[in-house]
Design a protein around this motif. Structure first.
Motif, PDB file in Angstrom:
ATOM      1  N   ILE A 202       0.762  -1.136   0.330  1.00 39.63           N
ATOM      2  CA  ILE A 202      -0.081  -0.186   0.257  1.00 39.63           C
ATOM      3  C   ILE A 202       1.127   0.666  -0.532  1.00 39.63           C
ATOM      4  O   ILE A 202       1.487   1.340   0.983  1.00 39.63           O
ATOM      5  CB  ILE A 202      -0.801  -0.008   1.619  1.00 39.63           C
ATOM      6  CG1 ILE A 202      -2.040  -1.129   1.393  1.00 39.63           C
ATOM      7  CG2 ILE A 202      -2.038   1.308   1.447  1.00 39.63           C
ATOM      8  CD1 ILE A 202      -2.131  -1.281   2.126  1.00 39.63           C
TER       9      ILE A 202
ATOM     10  N   ILE B 263      -7.141   6.517   3.665  1.00 37.68           N
ATOM     11  CA  ILE B 263      -7.190   5.477   3.063  1.00 37.68           C
ATOM     12  C   ILE B 263      -6.522   4.898   3.108  1.00 37.68           C
ATOM     13  O   ILE B 263      -6.540   3.328   2.951  1.00 37.68           O
ATOM     14  CB  ILE B 263      -7.650   5.569   1.901  1.00 37.68           C
ATOM     15  CG1 ILE B 263      -9.308   6.911   1.766  1.00 37.68           C
ATOM     16  CG2 ILE B 263      -7.707   4.856   0.311  1.00 37.68           C
ATOM     17  CD1 ILE B 263     -10.056   7.837   0.110  1.00 37.68           C
ATOM     18  N   GLY B 264      -5.006   4.723   2.590  1.00 37.86           N
ATOM     19  CA  GLY B 264      -4.133   3.959   2.525  1.00 37.86           C
ATOM     20  C   GLY B 264      -3.641   3.440   4.251  1.00 37.86           C
ATOM     21  O   GLY B 264      -4.130   2.510   3.977  1.00 37.86           O
TER      22      GLY B 264
ATOM     23  N   LEU C 138      -6.857   1.117   5.013  1.00 32.10           N
ATOM     24  CA  LEU C 138      -6.732   0.046   3.386  1.00 32.10           C
ATOM     25  C   LEU C 138      -5.737  -0.920   4.763  1.00 32.10           C
ATOM     26  O   LEU C 138      -6.019  -2.387   4.486  1.00 32.10           O
ATOM     27  CB  LEU C 138      -6.316  -0.123   2.440  1.00 32.10           C
ATOM     28  CG  LEU C 138      -7.104   0.091   1.630  1.00 32.10           C
ATOM     29  CD1 LEU C 138      -6.470   0.824  -0.177  1.00 32.10           C
ATOM     30  CD2 LEU C 138      -7.733  -0.211   0.694  1.00 32.10           C
TER      31      LEU C 138
ATOM     32  N   CYS D 240      -2.025  -2.069  -3.903  1.00 30.53           N
ATOM     33  CA  CYS D 240      -2.711  -0.643  -3.713  1.00 30.53           C
ATOM     34  C   CYS D 240      -1.596   0.843  -3.998  1.00 30.53           C
ATOM     35  O   CYS D 240      -1.303   0.922  -3.220  1.00 30.53           O
ATOM     36  CB  CYS D 240      -3.294  -0.271  -2.739  1.00 30.53           C
ATOM     37  SG  CYS D 240      -4.181  -1.747  -2.069  1.00 30.53           S
ATOM     38  N   ASN D 241      -1.851   1.111  -5.314  1.00 29.35           N
ATOM     39  CA  ASN D 241      -0.994   2.368  -5.748  1.00 29.35           C
ATOM     40  C   ASN D 241      -2.220   3.812  -5.391  1.00 29.35           C
ATOM     41  O   ASN D 241      -3.126   4.352  -5.883  1.00 29.35           O
ATOM     42  CB  ASN D 241      -1.220   2.504  -6.944  1.00 29.35           C
ATOM     43  CG  ASN D 241      -0.364   0.723  -7.233  1.00 29.35           C
ATOM     44  OD1 ASN D 241       0.943   1.863  -7.281  1.00 29.35           O
ATOM     45  ND2 ASN D 241      -0.499   1.088  -8.784  1.00 29.35           N
ATOM     46  N   ASN D 242      -2.023   3.714  -4.254  1.00 32.89           N
ATOM     47  CA  ASN D 242      -2.912   5.036  -2.996  1.00 32.89           C
ATOM     48  C   ASN D 242      -2.233   6.250  -3.085  1.00 32.89           C
ATOM     49  O   ASN D 242      -3.466   7.067  -2.578  1.00 32.89           O
ATOM     50  CB  ASN D 242      -3.491   3.762  -1.990  1.00 32.89           C
ATOM     51  CG  ASN D 242      -4.544   5.012  -0.979  1.00 32.89           C
ATOM     52  OD1 ASN D 242      -4.819   5.662  -1.174  1.00 32.89           O
ATOM     53  ND2 ASN D 242      -3.284   5.751  -0.051  1.00 32.89           N
TER      54      ASN D 242
ATOM     55  N   LYS E 264      -0.281  11.593  -9.398  1.00 30.76           N
ATOM     56  CA  LYS E 264      -0.873  10.620  -9.309  1.00 30.76           C
ATOM     57  C   LYS E 264      -0.605   9.739 -10.810  1.00 30.76           C
ATOM     58  O   LYS E 264      -1.905   9.054 -11.035  1.00 30.76           O
ATOM     59  CB  LYS E 264      -2.319  11.090  -8.629  1.00 30.76           C
ATOM     60  CG  LYS E 264      -2.434  11.765  -7.772  1.00 30.76           C
ATOM     61  CD  LYS E 264      -2.622  10.051  -6.752  1.00 30.76           C
ATOM     62  CE  LYS E 264      -3.822   9.752  -7.548  1.00 30.76           C
ATOM     63  NZ  LYS E 264      -3.975   8.468  -6.034  1.00 30.76           N
TER      64      LYS E 264
ATOM     65  N   ASN F  26      -6.197   1.140  -7.686  1.00 30.63           N
ATOM     66  CA  ASN F  26      -5.580   2.217  -8.036  1.00 30.63           C
ATOM     67  C   ASN F  26      -6.526   3.626  -7.604  1.00 30.63           C
ATOM     68  O   ASN F  26      -7.711   3.251  -7.895  1.00 30.63           O
ATOM     69  CB  ASN F  26      -5.132   2.220  -8.843  1.00 30.63           C
ATOM     70  CG  ASN F  26      -4.227   1.758  -9.840  1.00 30.63           C
ATOM     71  OD1 ASN F  26      -2.848   1.284  -9.563  1.00 30.63           O
ATOM     72  ND2 ASN F  26      -4.657   1.637 -11.171  1.00 30.63           N
ATOM     73  N   THR F  27      -6.183   4.137  -6.074  1.00 26.85           N
ATOM     74  CA  THR F  27      -6.848   4.854  -5.957  1.00 26.85           C
ATOM     75  C   THR F  27      -6.658   6.607  -6.134  1.00 26.85           C
ATOM     76  O   THR F  27      -5.998   6.936  -6.879  1.00 26.85           O
ATOM     77  CB  THR F  27      -6.314   5.262  -4.233  1.00 26.85           C
ATOM     78  OG1 THR F  27      -6.346   4.437  -4.018  1.00 26.85           O
ATOM     79  CG2 THR F  27      -7.145   7.225  -3.631  1.00 26.85           C
TER      80      THR F  27
END
Length: 269
Positions: A11, A18-19, A22, A88-90, A115, A140-141
């Motif tokens: 993550i 959010i990270g 998660l 998770c690319n957050n 981003k 991906n966020t």
């Protein structure tokens, strides 16, 4: 993809928001997590907090805008765990509130670096590991700003739209390579995080002088999600095989209105 005990998740931007939500949710399911962040102080605190929950956690300082840093993150993950199941690319940041013609070149570069290129770096570093095993999933966020226009935040909206389109195409490409691969884009509405404060600390925006930064909850009231709620929605979408996760009040309605307006525009004779 079914999320279960014994898997390994990576993550980015995992020290807060959010990270961290998660990471919390995945740890509660018995998943080992590698959290990375550009902020070393927040990373140490997050690692300690997750470990106090009984989680198997590894913290790695990384800058997603730097391709070599993300490749080192992938190498560290494999060194410690020997596998990776979910990436998770957050990591994210925000931009100042202003019309496009007043946004600086520096703002545009920062948003693209974090981003867009940050997501690309995560995919190119970890996709070969997924392909080798024939299983794996990217989360991906993006934001609800990637599903409909958001006036006054063009650099933010443009990069979020890019992440949505990138993920939709990536999912097709991954499934063409192996049926056990896939990708999901997370597009939440208002979330109660410290993204504004963290972005200010990194020089992306300036906070109001002479007053405290307003929290998302004070702005959105009862319509604001917690990071844990967003995380649960994202993981449910992954397990259901969905490409889009869009939790939050009004998000679906905004997306539907945008699609309706688009179709009306392009079908005019």
């Amino acid at each position: 993809m079914h999320i279960e005990q014994g898997q390994v998740a990576v993550i980015t931007g995992g020290a807060s928001g959010i990270g961290y939500g998660l990471a919390e949710t995945l740890v509660s399911r018995g998943v080992s997590v590698v959290i990375s962040d550009i902020r070393s102080d927040g990373l140490v605190e997050a690692e300690s907090s997750l470990q106090s929950m009984g989680g198997e956690v590894t913290a790695v300082l990384a800058d997603v805008a730097d391709e070599s840093s993300v490749r080192a993150l992938a190498e560290r993950t494999m060194e410690v765990y020997g596998r990776v199941d979910l990436v998770c690319n957050n990591a994210g940041t925000v931009c100042p509130a202003a019309p496009l013609w007043e946004q600086s070149a520096q703002t545009w570069q920062r948003m693209i670096d974090v981003k867009v290129r940050g997501v690309i770096h995560g995919i190119t570093a970890f996709a070969p590991l997924f392909l080798e095993r024939g299983t794996g999933h990217f989360l991906n966020t993006a934001s609800s700003g990637g599903l409909a226009p958001l006036s006054g935040r063009t650099p933010y909206t443009a990069t979020m739209h890019a992440v949505v389109g990138l993920t939709e195409t990536l999912d097709i490409e991954l499934k063409e390579a192996a049926p056990g691969l896939g990708a999901t884009v997370l597009c939440p509405g208002l979330v109660d995080t410290a993204l504004g404060v963290n972005s200010a600390a990194l020089g992306a925006i300036s906070l109001p002088t002479g007053g405290a930064q307003r929290s998302m909850r004070s702005i959105g009231g009862g319509n604001v999600l917690t990071p844990r709620e967003v995380a649960e929605s994202a993981l449910a979408a992954i397990e259901a095989g969905r490409v889009h996760a869009a939790p939050g009040s009004g998000v679906v309605e905004r997306a539907r209105r945008r699609v309706d307006e688009l179709l009306a525009d392009i079908t005019v004779g």
